[in-house]
Design a protein around this motif. Structure first.
Motif, PDB file in Angstrom:
ATOM      1  N   LEU A  65       0.825  -1.206   0.000  1.00  0.00           N
ATOM      2  CA  LEU A  65       0.000   0.000   0.000  1.00  0.00           C
ATOM      3  C   LEU A  65       0.861   1.259   0.000  1.00  0.00           C
ATOM      4  N   ARG A  66       1.881   1.276   0.841  1.00  0.00           N
ATOM      5  CA  ARG A  66       2.781   2.440   0.877  1.00  0.00           C
ATOM      6  C   ARG A  66       3.501   2.631  -0.448  1.00  0.00           C
ATOM      7  N   ALA A  67       3.925   1.534  -1.053  1.00  0.00           N
ATOM      8  CA  ALA A  67       4.603   1.623  -2.346  1.00  0.00           C
ATOM      9  C   ALA A  67       3.655   2.170  -3.411  1.00  0.00           C
ATOM     10  N   LYS A  68       2.410   1.720  -3.395  1.00  0.00           N
ATOM     11  CA  LYS A  68       1.417   2.201  -4.363  1.00  0.00           C
ATOM     12  C   LYS A  68       1.138   3.691  -4.150  1.00  0.00           C
ATOM     13  N   GLU A  69       1.025   4.119  -2.910  1.00  0.00           N
ATOM     14  CA  GLU A  69       0.828   5.543  -2.620  1.00  0.00           C
ATOM     15  C   GLU A  69       2.012   6.364  -3.121  1.00  0.00           C
ATOM     16  N   TYR A  70       3.208   5.837  -2.935  1.00  0.00           N
ATOM     17  CA  TYR A  70       4.439   6.528  -3.369  1.00  0.00           C
ATOM     18  C   TYR A  70       4.429   6.746  -4.884  1.00  0.00           C
ATOM     19  N   VAL A  71       4.181   5.694  -5.667  1.00  0.00           N
ATOM     20  CA  VAL A  71       4.225   5.848  -7.122  1.00  0.00           C
ATOM     21  C   VAL A  71       3.042   6.659  -7.639  1.00  0.00           C
ATOM     22  N   ASP A  72       1.887   6.512  -7.007  1.00  0.00           N
ATOM     23  CA  ASP A  72       0.745   7.331  -7.428  1.00  0.00           C
ATOM     24  C   ASP A  72       1.014   8.814  -7.179  1.00  0.00           C
ATOM     25  N   ASN A  73       1.640   9.126  -6.053  1.00  0.00           N
ATOM     26  CA  ASN A  73       2.005  10.506  -5.730  1.00  0.00           C
ATOM     27  C   ASN A  73       3.009  11.048  -6.752  1.00  0.00           C
ATOM     28  N   ILE A  74       3.984  10.242  -7.097  1.00  0.00           N
ATOM     29  CA  ILE A  74       4.975  10.646  -8.110  1.00  0.00           C
ATOM     30  C   ILE A  74       4.267  10.942  -9.431  1.00  0.00           C
ATOM     31  N   LYS A  75       3.378  10.055  -9.848  1.00  0.00           N
ATOM     32  CA  LYS A  75       2.660  10.242 -11.118  1.00  0.00           C
ATOM     33  C   LYS A  75       1.868  11.547 -11.108  1.00  0.00           C
ATOM     34  N   GLU A  76       1.146  11.783 -10.040  1.00  0.00           N
ATOM     35  CA  GLU A  76       0.340  13.003  -9.933  1.00  0.00           C
ATOM     36  C   GLU A  76       1.209  14.258 -10.007  1.00  0.00           C
ATOM     37  N   GLN A  77       2.331  14.237  -9.326  1.00  0.00           N
ATOM     38  CA  GLN A  77       3.218  15.404  -9.338  1.00  0.00           C
ATOM     39  C   GLN A  77       3.822  15.641 -10.716  1.00  0.00           C
ATOM     40  N   ILE A  78       4.177  14.576 -11.410  1.00  0.00           N
ATOM     41  CA  ILE A  78       4.728  14.716 -12.765  1.00  0.00           C
ATOM     42  C   ILE A  78       3.671  15.312 -13.692  1.00  0.00           C
ATOM     43  N   GLN A  79       2.453  14.832 -13.582  1.00  0.00           N
ATOM     44  CA  GLN A  79       1.376  15.351 -14.431  1.00  0.00           C
ATOM     45  C   GLN A  79       1.122  16.831 -14.155  1.00  0.00           C
ATOM     46  N   GLN A  80       1.170  17.217 -12.902  1.00  0.00           N
ATOM     47  CA  GLN A  80       0.897  18.611 -12.548  1.00  0.00           C
ATOM     48  C   GLN A  80       2.043  19.542 -12.918  1.00  0.00           C
ATOM     49  N   LYS A  81       3.253  19.193 -12.533  1.00  0.00           N
ATOM     50  CA  LYS A  81       4.369  20.114 -12.740  1.00  0.00           C
ATOM     51  C   LYS A  81       4.866  20.137 -14.178  1.00  0.00           C
ATOM     52  N   TYR A  82       4.950  18.959 -14.807  1.00  0.00           N
ATOM     53  CA  TYR A  82       5.528  18.877 -16.155  1.00  0.00           C
ATOM     54  C   TYR A  82       4.469  18.770 -17.244  1.00  0.00           C
ATOM     55  N   HIS A  83       3.205  18.661 -16.857  1.00  0.00           N
ATOM     56  CA  HIS A  83       2.121  18.483 -17.815  1.00  0.00           C
ATOM     57  C   HIS A  83       2.408  17.296 -18.727  1.00  0.00           C
ATOM     58  N   PHE A  84       2.974  16.273 -18.132  1.00  0.00           N
ATOM     59  CA  PHE A  84       3.318  15.046 -18.860  1.00  0.00           C
ATOM     60  C   PHE A  84       2.383  13.944 -18.376  1.00  0.00           C
ATOM     61  N   THR A  85       1.589  13.409 -19.288  1.00  0.00           N
ATOM     62  CA  THR A  85       0.561  12.448 -18.885  1.00  0.00           C
ATOM     63  C   THR A  85       0.780  11.043 -19.436  1.00  0.00           C
ATOM     64  N   ASP A  86       1.748  10.873 -20.297  1.00  0.00           N
ATOM     65  CA  ASP A  86       1.984   9.556 -20.890  1.00  0.00           C
ATOM     66  C   ASP A  86       2.865   8.730 -19.950  1.00  0.00           C
ATOM     67  N   ILE A  87       2.272   8.352 -18.816  1.00  0.00           N
ATOM     68  CA  ILE A  87       3.022   7.692 -17.755  1.00  0.00           C
ATOM     69  C   ILE A  87       2.139   6.649 -17.082  1.00  0.00           C
ATOM     70  N   ASP A  88       2.725   5.497 -16.842  1.00  0.00           N
ATOM     71  CA  ASP A  88       2.080   4.452 -16.051  1.00  0.00           C
ATOM     72  C   ASP A  88       2.995   4.125 -14.887  1.00  0.00           C
ATOM     73  N   VAL A  89       2.400   3.774 -13.757  1.00  0.00           N
ATOM     74  CA  VAL A  89       3.186   3.414 -12.579  1.00  0.00           C
ATOM     75  C   VAL A  89       2.825   2.001 -12.144  1.00  0.00           C
ATOM     76  N   TYR A  90       3.819   1.319 -11.590  1.00  0.00           N
ATOM     77  CA  TYR A  90       3.646  -0.070 -11.191  1.00  0.00           C
ATOM     78  C   TYR A  90       4.316  -0.314  -9.851  1.00  0.00           C
ATOM     79  N   VAL A  91       3.740  -1.227  -9.095  1.00  0.00           N
ATOM     80  CA  VAL A  91       4.384  -1.787  -7.911  1.00  0.00           C
ATOM     81  C   VAL A  91       4.500  -3.276  -8.192  1.00  0.00           C
ATOM     82  N   GLU A  92       5.723  -3.769  -8.161  1.00  0.00           N
ATOM     83  CA  GLU A  92       5.969  -5.183  -8.414  1.00  0.00           C
ATOM     84  C   GLU A  92       6.606  -5.800  -7.181  1.00  0.00           C
ATOM     85  N   ALA A  93       6.323  -7.059  -6.961  1.00  0.00           N
ATOM     86  CA  ALA A  93       6.977  -7.814  -5.890  1.00  0.00           C
ATOM     87  C   ALA A  93       7.868  -8.858  -6.548  1.00  0.00           C
ATOM     88  N   GLY A  94       9.054  -9.019  -6.017  1.00  0.00           N
ATOM     89  CA  GLY A  94       9.982  -9.991  -6.580  1.00  0.00           C
ATOM     90  C   GLY A  94      11.407  -9.551  -6.344  1.00  0.00           C
TER      91      GLY A  94
END
Length: 159
Positions: A65-94
């Motif tokens: 959950l914390r990892a998912k919150e971290y990457v979702d927060n990063i994605k949101e900030q990139i979209q807002q500051k850089y106006h860059f929306t062609d981004i997907d985020v993932y949390v993988e275990a392994g």
């Protein structure tokens, strides 16, 4: 083609990985490319000495959950500051080495991996080996290692 269109950026919260992400944003924007940002949870942390999943599933769930919150927060900030929306985020275990070097590049059709250089000291690299070293040797695509000397840099503050 000489442009990178599918860029994989593994992040772990370190200054080097987040600096690599900032540079990857710039490369993706210039090339009209796509960013795949991933954080990998070392699944062996959840295994007991016999290789079975530990009984404390609450710890596993909280970590994911914390990892998912971290990457979702990063994605949101990139979209807002850089106006860059062609981004997907993932949390993988392994195992981060194999997830970043082979599993995800194949699955996501990556043509460039941009990642921070190792954050390990010499002893840790000798005992554990660094993910960056492994990825450079094994990945079937181009790898660009990013280094930073910046103290206290985080994308969350910068983005």
């Amino acid at each position: 083609m000489l442009e990178y269109k599918k860029i994989l950026v593994p992040i772990d919260g370190s200054a080097n990985s987040e600096w690599a992400l900032k540079k990857a944003i710039s490369v993706a924007q210039r090339n009209h490319g796509h960013l795949d940002v991933v954080t990998v949870i070392q699944s062996s942390r959840f295994m007991d000495i016999y290789g079975h999943m530990g009984t404390n599933m609450n710890y596993v769930e909280v970590s994911l959950l914390r990892a998912k919150e971290y990457v979702d927060n990063i994605k949101e900030q990139i979209q807002q500051k850089y106006h860059f929306t062609d981004i997907d985020v993932y949390v993988e275990a392994g195992d981060p080495k194999t997830v970043v070097a082979t599993n995800l590049p194949e699955k996501l059709e990556t043509d460039l991996i941009m990642m921070g250089s190792t954050g390990l000291n010499a002893l840790q690299r000798t005992l554990l080996g660094s993910v960056a070293d492994y990825v450079v040797r094994i990945a079937p695509v181009d790898v660009l290692l990013v280094r930073t000397k910046m103290d206290n840099f985080t994308i969350a503050k910068e983005v």
